[in-house]
Design a protein around this motif. Structure first.
Motif, PDB file in Angstrom:
ATOM      1  N   LEU A  42      18.965  35.429 -15.875  1.00 31.49           N
ATOM      2  CA  LEU A  42      18.411  34.904 -14.630  1.00 31.49           C
ATOM      3  C   LEU A  42      18.393  33.376 -14.628  1.00 31.49           C
ATOM      4  N   ASN A  43      18.073  32.788 -15.775  1.00 24.38           N
ATOM      5  CA  ASN A  43      18.095  31.326 -15.861  1.00 24.38           C
ATOM      6  C   ASN A  43      19.506  30.772 -15.743  1.00 24.38           C
ATOM      7  N   LEU A  44      20.484  31.546 -16.151  1.00 22.38           N
ATOM      8  CA  LEU A  44      21.878  31.108 -16.055  1.00 22.38           C
ATOM      9  C   LEU A  44      22.443  31.259 -14.646  1.00 22.38           C
ATOM     10  N   LEU A  45      22.092  32.348 -13.962  1.00 21.61           N
ATOM     11  CA  LEU A  45      22.711  32.649 -12.679  1.00 21.61           C
ATOM     12  C   LEU A  45      21.851  32.293 -11.459  1.00 21.61           C
ATOM     13  N   VAL A  46      20.579  32.649 -11.479  1.00 18.19           N
ATOM     14  CA  VAL A  46      19.734  32.522 -10.293  1.00 18.19           C
ATOM     15  C   VAL A  46      19.041  31.163 -10.215  1.00 18.19           C
ATOM     16  N   LYS A  47      18.593  30.649 -11.336  1.00 15.60           N
ATOM     17  CA  LYS A  47      17.820  29.409 -11.318  1.00 15.60           C
ATOM     18  C   LYS A  47      18.592  28.213 -10.746  1.00 15.60           C
ATOM     19  N   PRO A  48      19.864  28.008 -11.080  1.00 17.92           N
ATOM     20  CA  PRO A  48      20.570  26.867 -10.470  1.00 17.92           C
ATOM     21  C   PRO A  48      20.658  26.960  -8.947  1.00 17.92           C
ATOM     22  N   LEU A  50      18.442  28.457  -6.976  1.00 18.84           N
ATOM     23  CA  LEU A  50      17.106  28.141  -6.461  1.00 18.84           C
ATOM     24  C   LEU A  50      16.807  26.649  -6.547  1.00 18.84           C
ATOM     25  N   VAL A  51      17.235  26.020  -7.610  1.00 20.63           N
ATOM     26  CA  VAL A  51      16.994  24.580  -7.770  1.00 20.63           C
ATOM     27  C   VAL A  51      17.732  23.796  -6.694  1.00 20.63           C
ATOM     28  N   ILE A  52      18.955  24.175  -6.404  1.00 23.26           N
ATOM     29  CA  ILE A  52      19.724  23.475  -5.368  1.00 23.26           C
ATOM     30  C   ILE A  52      19.109  23.708  -3.988  1.00 23.26           C
ATOM     31  N   LEU A  53      18.691  24.941  -3.714  1.00 23.56           N
ATOM     32  CA  LEU A  53      18.113  25.242  -2.405  1.00 23.56           C
ATOM     33  C   LEU A  53      16.778  24.542  -2.176  1.00 23.56           C
ATOM     34  N   THR A  54      16.031  24.322  -3.240  1.00 22.47           N
ATOM     35  CA  THR A  54      14.700  23.717  -3.111  1.00 22.47           C
ATOM     36  C   THR A  54      14.673  22.269  -3.585  1.00 22.47           C
ATOM     37  N   LEU A  55      15.823  21.630  -3.621  1.00 20.62           N
ATOM     38  CA  LEU A  55      15.897  20.257  -4.110  1.00 20.62           C
ATOM     39  C   LEU A  55      15.009  19.281  -3.334  1.00 20.62           C
ATOM     40  N   PRO A  56      14.950  19.330  -2.000  1.00 16.53           N
ATOM     41  CA  PRO A  56      14.071  18.383  -1.301  1.00 16.53           C
ATOM     42  C   PRO A  56      12.592  18.549  -1.669  1.00 16.53           C
ATOM     43  N   ILE A  57      12.137  19.771  -1.758  1.00 13.17           N
ATOM     44  CA  ILE A  57      10.732  20.000  -2.115  1.00 13.17           C
ATOM     45  C   ILE A  57      10.471  19.604  -3.563  1.00 13.17           C
ATOM     46  N   THR A  58      11.459  19.796  -4.423  1.00 13.75           N
ATOM     47  CA  THR A  58      11.313  19.400  -5.823  1.00 13.75           C
ATOM     48  C   THR A  58      11.223  17.880  -5.945  1.00 13.75           C
ATOM     49  N   ILE A  59      11.984  17.174  -5.149  1.00  8.22           N
ATOM     50  CA  ILE A  59      11.929  15.708  -5.182  1.00  8.22           C
ATOM     51  C   ILE A  59      10.588  15.211  -4.661  1.00  8.22           C
ATOM     52  N   VAL A  60      10.099  15.813  -3.578  1.00  9.50           N
ATOM     53  CA  VAL A  60       8.822  15.387  -2.991  1.00  9.50           C
ATOM     54  C   VAL A  60       7.670  15.629  -3.961  1.00  9.50           C
ATOM     55  N   CYS A  72       8.785  32.292 -10.341  1.00 11.54           N
ATOM     56  CA  CYS A  72       9.553  33.262  -9.551  1.00 11.54           C
ATOM     57  C   CYS A  72      10.591  33.980 -10.405  1.00 11.54           C
ATOM     58  N   ILE A  73      11.209  33.259 -11.320  1.00 16.20           N
ATOM     59  CA  ILE A  73      12.178  33.879 -12.237  1.00 16.20           C
ATOM     60  C   ILE A  73      11.470  34.915 -13.120  1.00 16.20           C
ATOM     61  N   ILE A  74      10.289  34.592 -13.595  1.00 17.47           N
ATOM     62  CA  ILE A  74       9.535  35.530 -14.445  1.00 17.47           C
ATOM     63  C   ILE A  74       9.094  36.747 -13.638  1.00 17.47           C
ATOM     64  N   LEU A  75       8.661  36.541 -12.396  1.00 14.40           N
ATOM     65  CA  LEU A  75       8.281  37.674 -11.557  1.00 14.40           C
ATOM     66  C   LEU A  75       9.496  38.537 -11.203  1.00 14.40           C
ATOM     67  N   LEU A  76      10.656  37.930 -11.070  1.00 15.37           N
ATOM     68  CA  LEU A  76      11.882  38.693 -10.835  1.00 15.37           C
ATOM     69  C   LEU A  76      12.239  39.520 -12.071  1.00 15.37           C
TER      70      LEU A  76
END
Length: 115
Positions: A42-48, A50-60, A72-76
């Motif tokens: 999941l960290n290899l496939l899904v996390k990147p 999610l990180v790209i999709l939520t980049l603006p919120i992560t920067i803020v 979310c990865i752990i709950l998945l």
């Protein structure tokens, strides 16, 4: 060989944390190994993604939103693996933080043995 050793160390970390934290349960050593493999995938496939999709919120939030992504990865992984359960979102965040700390400690012992 190094990958297998890392997976076993991650499984050990998952097993230790499941015994320490009240809201996290894992069924034995084989369950911990399966959880470690699923979390790695999941960290290899899904996390990147999610990180790209939520980049603006992560920067803020100056990167603090990555804790939410890790939870979310752990709950998945909780939904995908039958022998693994996490009781709540906040437990998943705490599990994520403690897992990363314990993994870095265990991996540092691995690096010291190579010298």
């Amino acid at each position: 060989m190094n990958l297998i050793l890392r997976l076993l160390l991650n499984a050990l970390a998952v097993f230790i944390l499941a015994n320490i934290l009240n809201g996290v349960n894992v069924d034995g050593y084989t369950g911990a190994i399966i959880v470690a493999v699923v979390l790695s995938i999941l960290n290899l496939l899904v996390k990147p993604i999610l990180v790209i999709l939520t980049l603006p919120i992560t920067i803020v939030t100056l990167g603090l939103f990555l804790l939410v992504i890790n939870a979310c990865i752990i709950l998945l992984a909780d939904k995908l693996v039958d022998g693994f359960s996490v009781s709540s979102f906040w437990t998943a965040i705490l599990f994520s933080i403690l897992l990363s700390i314990l993994q870095s400690l265990l991996q540092s012992f691995l690096k010291d043995d190579k010298k």
